[in-house]
Design a protein around this motif. Structure first.
Motif, short mmCIF file in Angstrom:
data_model
loop_
_atom_site.label_atom_id
_atom_site.label_comp_id
_atom_site.label_asym_id
_atom_site.label_seq_id
_atom_site.Cartn_x
_atom_site.Cartn_y
_atom_site.Cartn_z
N MET A 96 0.83 -1.19 0.00
CA MET A 96 0.00 0.00 0.00
C MET A 96 0.88 1.25 0.00
SD MET A 96 -2.93 1.07 2.74
CE MET A 96 -2.19 2.41 3.64
N LEU A 97 0.47 2.21 -0.81
CA LEU A 97 1.20 3.46 -0.91
C LEU A 97 0.96 4.29 0.34
CD1 LEU A 97 2.93 4.79 -3.11
CD2 LEU A 97 0.90 6.06 -3.79
N LYS A 98 2.02 4.89 0.86
CA LYS A 98 1.87 5.77 2.02
C LYS A 98 1.09 7.01 1.63
CE LYS A 98 5.54 5.43 5.41
NZ LYS A 98 6.70 6.10 5.97
N LYS A 99 0.11 7.37 2.43
CA LYS A 99 -0.65 8.58 2.17
C LYS A 99 -0.03 9.73 2.97
CE LYS A 99 -4.93 6.22 1.19
NZ LYS A 99 -6.01 5.50 1.82
N THR A 100 0.01 10.90 2.35
CA THR A 100 0.53 12.08 3.04
C THR A 100 -0.64 12.91 3.56
OG1 THR A 100 2.47 12.11 1.60
CG2 THR A 100 1.98 14.14 2.80
N ILE A 101 -0.54 13.27 4.83
CA ILE A 101 -1.59 14.04 5.49
C ILE A 101 -1.01 15.38 5.91
CG2 ILE A 101 -3.11 14.13 7.50
CD1 ILE A 101 -3.18 11.05 7.41
N LEU A 102 -1.74 16.45 5.62
CA LEU A 102 -1.34 17.78 6.09
C LEU A 102 -2.23 18.13 7.28
CD1 LEU A 102 0.12 20.51 5.94
CD2 LEU A 102 -1.60 21.24 4.27
N ILE A 103 -1.59 18.43 8.40
CA ILE A 103 -2.30 18.83 9.62
C ILE A 103 -2.17 20.34 9.76
CG2 ILE A 103 -2.44 18.58 12.14
CD1 ILE A 103 -0.80 15.88 11.69
N ILE A 104 -3.30 21.04 9.78
CA ILE A 104 -3.29 22.49 9.99
C ILE A 104 -3.96 22.76 11.32
CG2 ILE A 104 -4.01 24.76 9.13
CD1 ILE A 104 -4.03 23.58 6.29
N ASP A 105 -3.17 23.18 12.31
CA ASP A 105 -3.68 23.41 13.67
C ASP A 105 -2.78 24.45 14.33
OD1 ASP A 105 -4.34 23.14 16.48
OD2 ASP A 105 -5.14 21.15 16.04
N ASP A 106 -3.38 25.42 14.99
CA ASP A 106 -2.57 26.47 15.62
C ASP A 106 -1.91 26.02 16.92
OD1 ASP A 106 -5.22 26.43 16.70
OD2 ASP A 106 -4.86 28.36 17.65
N ASP A 107 -2.23 24.83 17.39
CA ASP A 107 -1.65 24.32 18.64
C ASP A 107 -0.65 23.20 18.34
OD1 ASP A 107 -1.08 23.08 21.10
OD2 ASP A 107 -3.09 23.48 21.87
N ASN A 108 0.62 23.47 18.62
CA ASN A 108 1.67 22.49 18.32
C ASN A 108 1.49 21.17 19.07
OD1 ASN A 108 3.52 23.48 16.32
ND2 ASN A 108 4.01 25.12 17.76
N ARG A 109 0.85 21.20 20.24
CA ARG A 109 0.63 19.95 20.98
C ARG A 109 -0.31 19.03 20.21
NH1 ARG A 109 -1.13 23.17 26.18
NH2 ARG A 109 -2.34 23.98 24.45
N ASN A 110 -1.33 19.62 19.58
CA ASN A 110 -2.25 18.82 18.77
C ASN A 110 -1.52 18.22 17.57
OD1 ASN A 110 -4.37 19.47 20.47
ND2 ASN A 110 -5.04 21.19 19.22
N CYS A 120 3.39 12.72 7.37
CA CYS A 120 2.67 13.89 7.86
C CYS A 120 3.46 15.17 7.63
CB CYS A 120 2.42 13.77 9.37
SG CYS A 120 1.29 12.44 9.79
N LEU A 121 2.74 16.18 7.19
CA LEU A 121 3.26 17.53 7.11
C LEU A 121 2.38 18.35 8.03
CD1 LEU A 121 3.62 17.73 3.23
CD2 LEU A 121 5.47 17.45 4.88
N SER A 122 2.87 19.51 8.48
CA SER A 122 2.03 20.30 9.37
C SER A 122 2.28 21.78 9.20
CB SER A 122 2.28 19.90 10.82
OG SER A 122 3.62 20.19 11.18
N SER A 123 1.29 22.53 9.64
CA SER A 123 1.35 23.98 9.60
C SER A 123 0.53 24.51 10.76
CB SER A 123 0.75 24.45 8.27
OG SER A 123 0.45 25.82 8.35
N THR A 124 0.98 25.64 11.33
CA THR A 124 0.23 26.23 12.44
C THR A 124 -0.70 27.35 11.98
OG1 THR A 124 2.11 27.67 12.91
CG2 THR A 124 1.92 25.64 14.22
N SER A 125 -0.78 27.57 10.66
CA SER A 125 -1.74 28.54 10.15
C SER A 125 -2.25 28.08 8.78
CB SER A 125 -1.11 29.92 10.01
OG SER A 125 -0.29 29.98 8.86
N ALA A 126 -3.44 28.53 8.44
CA ALA A 126 -4.03 28.16 7.15
C ALA A 126 -3.17 28.69 6.00
CB ALA A 126 -5.45 28.70 7.05
#
Length: 123
Positions: A1-15, A30-36
């Protein structure tokens, strides 16, 4: 199965930290951002993103505004968004879905439920 990439956008780094730990353990990238706005830049640069986990309550641009921007963008409009909210009030799910979210998860996040939703919107 191919790995899926998920972008998490949340202003709280703990989340972000907690979600990344769980999702990476389940085999997701996983990629992430603290702002839209930063999230949009990541989406523009990365065609591999399968789904966005969008915090609905953020200070500068909330999830409703961010989803609206994504739906108007040719590059981003087809990427499914799962709304993540601590405000699990009556009507919240409907409001998120009518804003254009593909699914809805309330905090504290039930990981099994989240995985089911990711699977549903990415297959």
């Amino acid at each position: 199965m191919l790995k899926k990439t998920i972008l998490i956008i949340d202003d709280d780094n703990r989340n972000i930290f907690a979600l990344k730990a769980v999702l990476k353990a389940k085999g997701f990238d996983c990629l992430s951002s603290t702002s839209a706005k930063d999230g949009f830049a990541i989406l523009e640069e990365n065609a591999a993103i399968a789904v966005v986990l969008m915090d609905m309550m953020m200070p500068d641009m909330d999830g409703y505004q961010a989803i609206s921007v994504m739906k108007k963008s040719e590059k981003m409009q087809n990427i499914p968004v799962l709304a993540v909210t601590a405000q699990a009030m009556v009507g919240d799910k409907e409001r998120c879905l009518s804003a254009g979210a593909s699914g809805y998860v309330s905090k504290p996040i039930n990981v099994d439920e989240l995985l089911v939703q990711i699977e549903e919107v990415t297959t």
